[in-house]
Design a protein around this motif. Structure first.
Motif, PDB file in Angstrom:
ATOM      1  N   LYS A  32      -1.782   0.242  -2.233  1.00 21.17           N
ATOM      2  CA  LYS A  32      -0.495  -0.280  -3.219  1.00 21.17           C
ATOM      3  C   LYS A  32       0.550  -0.853  -2.220  1.00 21.17           C
ATOM      4  O   LYS A  32       1.304  -1.741  -2.908  1.00 21.17           O
ATOM      5  N   LEU A  33       0.511  -0.815  -1.032  1.00 26.76           N
ATOM      6  CA  LEU A  33       1.563  -1.400  -0.082  1.00 26.76           C
ATOM      7  C   LEU A  33       1.256  -2.802   0.389  1.00 26.76           C
ATOM      8  O   LEU A  33       1.869  -3.336   1.017  1.00 26.76           O
ATOM      9  N   TRP A  34      -0.053  -3.088  -0.080  1.00 31.53           N
ATOM     10  CA  TRP A  34      -0.590  -4.320   0.747  1.00 31.53           C
ATOM     11  C   TRP A  34       0.295  -5.636   0.481  1.00 31.53           C
ATOM     12  O   TRP A  34       0.573  -6.272   1.402  1.00 31.53           O
ATOM     13  N   TYR A  35       0.734  -5.698  -0.870  1.00 30.36           N
ATOM     14  CA  TYR A  35       1.544  -7.041  -1.060  1.00 30.36           C
ATOM     15  C   TYR A  35       2.901  -7.042  -0.376  1.00 30.36           C
ATOM     16  O   TYR A  35       3.450  -7.949   0.385  1.00 30.36           O
ATOM     17  N   TYR A  36       3.273  -5.886  -0.185  1.00 35.37           N
ATOM     18  CA  TYR A  36       4.770  -5.610   0.397  1.00 35.37           C
ATOM     19  C   TYR A  36       4.434  -6.037   2.036  1.00 35.37           C
ATOM     20  O   TYR A  36       5.192  -6.611   2.617  1.00 35.37           O
ATOM     21  N   ARG A  37       3.420  -5.245   2.704  1.00 35.82           N
ATOM     22  CA  ARG A  37       3.278  -5.818   4.037  1.00 35.82           C
ATOM     23  C   ARG A  37       3.124  -7.331   4.238  1.00 35.82           C
ATOM     24  O   ARG A  37       3.737  -7.927   5.036  1.00 35.82           O
ATOM     25  N   GLU A  38       2.347  -7.964   3.197  1.00 38.92           N
ATOM     26  CA  GLU A  38       2.064  -9.254   3.662  1.00 38.92           C
ATOM     27  C   GLU A  38       3.148 -10.306   3.015  1.00 38.92           C
ATOM     28  O   GLU A  38       3.610 -11.159   3.760  1.00 38.92           O
ATOM     29  N   ASN A  39       3.982  -9.511   2.308  1.00 38.18           N
ATOM     30  CA  ASN A  39       5.344 -10.426   2.000  1.00 38.18           C
ATOM     31  C   ASN A  39       6.251 -10.450   3.168  1.00 38.18           C
ATOM     32  O   ASN A  39       6.935 -11.095   3.629  1.00 38.18           O
TER      33      ASN A  39
END
Length: 197
Positions: A32-39
């Motif tokens: 669920k944190l994937w997009y935050y890391r990539e952002n």
């Protein structure tokens, strides 16, 4: 334009719930944190190359077609490096199609943007910027929705794509998630199951 029936939408929702129910807690929490890391990554790249984050997100999304994520990130930086050092775009190799590469260079130069009609790419671009009004429906998400591997014939039109985004966003709310968080969890679990991870 053709719409998905309520029957199909309910079936797709049940398929997604089944995947969520069998997702291990650590996979759930990490994914669920994937997009935050990539952002965070794209903001660092944008700062380094003195670009707007949305420009880097757009380049990345444009280069994402049939490309593994690690190579996608490398390709994004290749576009930036080539412009910084005046390397002709023809000399730059990327992991996706040349048409996507040339569009990515045009995006870098602010000569074009991803059109809203490029449904998956446009949603991915928005999700990379943490815009929760969109959900990326790519091949793994289609496999999750249909609960089968071969989904080549499943090509949602604009109305159907919006229905699928709304389905994800509605289901995400039931789990106190954003649509792109839910998508990332399901994407990861479905792919992990396929590869036996």
């Amino acid at each position: 334009m053709k719409k998905l029936s309520n029957y199909k939408l309910k079936k797709y929702r049940n398929n997604l719930v089944d995947i969520l129910d069998r997702t291990p807690k650590d996979t759930f929490n990490s994914s669920k944190l994937w997009y935050y890391r990539e952002n965070e990554w794209l903001n660092k790249v944008a700062e380094y190359y003195n670009r707007e984050p949305k420009n880097i997100a757009e380049i990345t999304a444009r280069l994402s077609v049939r490309c593994k994520w690690v190579k996608n990130k490398i390709d994004t930086q290749k576009v930036c490096i080539s412009r910084k050092w005046n390397i002709p775009k023809e000399k730059i190799k990327v992991s996706t199609f040349n048409t996507q590469k040339y569009k990515a260079f045009n995006i870098y130069d602010y000569k074009e943007n991803i059109p809203t009609s490029a449904l998956k790419i446009y949603s991915f671009y928005n999700n990379l910027l943490l815009n929760d009004k969109y959900v990326t429906i790519d091949i793994w998400q289609k496999r999750a929705l249909l609960n089968k591997y071969n989904v080549d014939s499943f090509k949602p039109n604009k109305v159907e794509y919006k229905q699928l985004e709304d389905l994800h966003i509605s289901l995400a709310e039931d789990y106190n998630l954003k649509g792109f968080e839910l998508q990332s969890i399901i994407w990861t679990q479905k792919r992990n199951e396929h590869y036996g991870i």
